[in-house]
Structure formats: C-alpha cells, structure tokens
Design an enzyme around this catalytic site. Structure first.
Site, mmCIF file in Angstrom:
data_model
loop_
_atom_site.group_PDB
_atom_site.id
_atom_site.type_symbol
_atom_site.label_atom_id
_atom_site.label_comp_id
_atom_site.label_asym_id
_atom_site.label_seq_id
_atom_site.Cartn_x
_atom_site.Cartn_y
_atom_site.Cartn_z
ATOM 1 N N TYR A 33 0.826 -1.202 0.000
ATOM 2 C CA TYR A 33 0.000 0.000 0.000
ATOM 3 C C TYR A 33 0.859 1.249 0.000
ATOM 4 C CZ TYR A 33 0.816 0.902 5.030
ATOM 5 O OH TYR A 33 1.377 1.188 6.252
ATOM 6 N N GLU A 179 11.906 2.452 14.180
ATOM 7 C CA GLU A 179 11.054 3.544 13.689
ATOM 8 C C GLU A 179 9.745 3.524 14.463
ATOM 9 O OE1 GLU A 179 9.863 2.868 9.563
ATOM 10 O OE2 GLU A 179 9.996 0.727 9.887
ATOM 11 N N LEU A 204 11.068 1.242 6.977
ATOM 12 C CA LEU A 204 10.454 1.724 5.739
ATOM 13 C C LEU A 204 11.203 2.985 5.289
ATOM 14 C CD1 LEU A 204 7.850 1.284 3.916
ATOM 15 C CD2 LEU A 204 6.983 3.300 5.111
HETATM 16 N N1 PDD Z 1 2.818 5.197 7.513
HETATM 17 N N2 PDD Z 1 7.529 3.967 8.974
HETATM 18 C C1 PDD Z 1 6.410 3.222 8.940
HETATM 19 C C2 PDD Z 1 6.422 1.873 9.561
HETATM 20 C C3 PDD Z 1 5.235 3.739 8.338
HETATM 21 O O1 PDD Z 1 4.128 3.000 8.292
HETATM 22 C C4 PDD Z 1 5.257 5.044 7.788
HETATM 23 C C5 PDD Z 1 4.062 5.642 7.097
HETATM 24 C C6 PDD Z 1 6.456 5.783 7.855
HETATM 25 C C7 PDD Z 1 6.589 7.159 7.279
HETATM 26 O O2 PDD Z 1 6.658 7.117 5.873
HETATM 27 P P1 PDD Z 1 6.087 8.305 4.972
HETATM 28 O O3 PDD Z 1 6.830 9.536 5.369
HETATM 29 O O4 PDD Z 1 6.413 7.859 3.600
HETATM 30 O O5 PDD Z 1 4.612 8.400 5.250
HETATM 31 C C8 PDD Z 1 7.574 5.205 8.442
HETATM 32 C C9 PDD Z 1 1.615 5.632 6.856
HETATM 33 C C10 PDD Z 1 1.389 7.077 6.975
HETATM 34 C C11 PDD Z 1 0.445 4.775 7.351
HETATM 35 O O6 PDD Z 1 0.634 3.563 7.433
HETATM 36 O O7 PDD Z 1 -0.622 5.310 7.637
#
Ligand code: PDD
Length: 287
Positions: A33, A179, A204
């Site tokens: 996703y 994270e 991620l």
């Molecule tokens: N989550 N690490 C994890 C495990 C994440 O699920 C997310 C993002 C991030 C931050 O990545 P980005 O800056 O690309 O959103 C880091 C999204 C927002 C979610 O699952 O809702």
C-alpha cells in the site's frame, strides 16, 4: 455527499465497494500500500510515493496495474470527488482473488482499492503540543523496507501506546530504535545534530524522511544518519516523527520521561515549517 472510493476501475459510494471473500489481501495480507498527504487539495510529494509503490510491488512480484500518470490521475480524481482539501489518500494493491493456496495464482488480477480521509494536518493539535511515545519491541519481519499490508505488529505496538496514554510507539531492536508504528523517528542531540536511522531492510524508507533530509541539508542543519539507542533518545534535546499524514510532529516524552524541557523544541518547529513550505509549493519539492 456520499463518500466515494475507488475499486478495480470504478469510483463508487463506499457502501457499494465490495471485495471478494477469497481476495489474497484479506486471506494472506498479500499486497502492498501507499499513503499520500493532501494539502490545499493537492498531493504532497506524490512522485516519490509512486516510486516507492513501484518498488514495493516489484519486491513482492505483483504486477503494477497502472502507470505513474494513471495512478496520479486516479488519486487526483478521488481527492476531487470527495472534496478533500487537507488529509490523506490511501491506496493498496493485492495479488488478487484466488482459491486459498500459498503459491502465486496463475491468472489472478490485482485488486486495487483507494480511499481518502479528511484530516487536519497544518492545525493538528499534536503538532502544537507534541505527542508522547512509548517504546515496544519490534516484532516485525525482516523486509520492513516493503510497505506491506501485514501490519499486525504495528497494530499491537500502537494499541500498547494508546493503553499507555501515548500517541505513537517507537519500535526497538537490539537496543536501537528502528522507527515508529507508522512514522519515521528522529532525535536531536544536545549538540543540535539531527539523527535518524539509515535506510536498510530494518525500516520503511519514509518519503517525508527523505524530503526532510534534503530540505534540512539545504537549510544548513547538521544531520547524522546512524543508529540511536533508547537511552540516547531519553537524553535527546528534542525528538520528532515524520509521516505523510502528519508531516513533522514533535515528541515531548518517551516512556514517560520528558524530552528536553517537555515542550516542542525550536529545531523541530523549524523543520516542520520548512517541510510545510515545500508542501505548499509542490513545484519546489525536494528531489
Ligand atoms: N505510515 N515507517 C512506517 C512503519 C510507516 O508506516 C510510515 C508511514 C512511515 C513514514 O513514511 P512516509 O513519510 O512515507 O509516510 C515510516 C503511513 C502514513 C500509514 O501507514 O498510515
């Protein structure tokens, strides 16, 4: 106005959007996703998100049903149909529908589902007051660089955070923070250095993280990509998280210990402002 979602080629009221019982996303979490922030009705840093989606799909060998231009068009159309000015677009691709069997099905067609959420990003209370974080063991698999639908470890981590009165969990492996449950984690040392874990299969590759690293370099803020321990985080001058749906949000306590003076710190505020400036001027997005 009824909420409109996108499913397999059609824009539909959410009540009419049905996924077959044997979808592999439902049975196995066999899919990936993405989530993209929306500000002033526009997608934030969408190309970088689509690049990550392409990579996730490649890594799990699901064919990408759309070109980058087609994805962008679908996202923009869904944002428009739902009248979202500030919020989030979520989209997922599963390996499709087939009798339950672990191996890839022969002729399955990927399932594509997309929805929007309205959400205050600029004026979110969390951004003003900062949030509390608790640490939990990182229970996830070894390919966290793939944005997989399998989020059970994060569901448990974030529920544990809620039950402890916190808004995010920082996951810990071998004493080092990996994270957040759904965000990238940063600390700022007492010397004013911004520290974030380097990219690897352990985390991620956050898109907000990537943009912020480029933007802060431009702003002359000192950066270090390295591992950091929970003890270092407790002792930090500031801490913050980044994600597509929250941008940059200060962390004011970790495991009940105040970070710095327990209030959002000045460098975090500056980084949030820098990111917002980029997000409201998408043509100047960091590459
Ligand atoms: N989550 N690490 C994890 C495990 C994440 O699920 C997310 C993002 C991030 C931050 O990545 P980005 O800056 O690309 O959103 C880091 C999204 C927002 C979610 O699952 O809702």
């Amino acid at each position: 106005m009824s909420r409109i979602v996108f499913l397999n080629g059609s824009f539909l009221p959410i009540e009419e959007a049905k996924v077959p019982f044997m979808d592999r996303g439902f049975m196995f979490g066999d899919g990936v996703y993405e989530g993209v922030g929306v500000l002033e009705g526009r997608l934030v840093d969408n190309d970088a998100h689509l690049e990550r989606l392409e990579r996730s799909l490649r890594e799990v060998r699901i064919p990408n049903p759309y070109t980058r231009a087609e994805w962008t068009h679908l996202e923009e159309e869904l944002v428009r149909r739902n009248g979202v000015t500030e919020g989030f677009v979520y989209f997922q691709v599963t390996r499709g529908v087939a009798e339950r069997d672990f191996m890839f099905p022969e002729n399955a067609v990927p399932t594509v589902a997309m929805f929007t959420q309205v959400k205050a990003i600029l004026d979110a209370p969390a951004a003003r007051t900062g949030i509390a974080v608790v640490t939990v063991p990182d229970l996830r698999w070894k390919r966290r660089d793939i944005k997989s639908l399998n989020l059970l470890a994060q569901v448990l981590a974030k529920q544990a955070a809620r039950e402890a009165g916190a808004q995010e969990a920082w996951m810990v492996e071998d004493g080092f923070v990996t994270e957040g449950g759904s965000s990238s984690g940063f600390i700022i040392t007492r010397e004013g250095r911004v520290v974030v874990r380097p990219l690897s299969n352990a985390i991620l590759p956050g898109i907000t993280r990537k943009a912020l690293l480029a933007l802060s370099k431009d702003a002359g803020i000192e950066l270090e990509e390295r591992l950091f321990t929970v003890d270092e985080a407790y002792d930090a001058a500031e801490a913050f998280l980044t994600s597509a749906s929250m941008f940059v949000v200060p962390i004011v306590s970790i495991d009940g210990r105040a970070i710095g003076n327990g209030k959002p710190g000045p460098i975090t505020k500056k980084l949030r402002d820098i990111y917002i400036r980029m997000a409201t001027a998408p043509r100047m997005a960091a590459e």
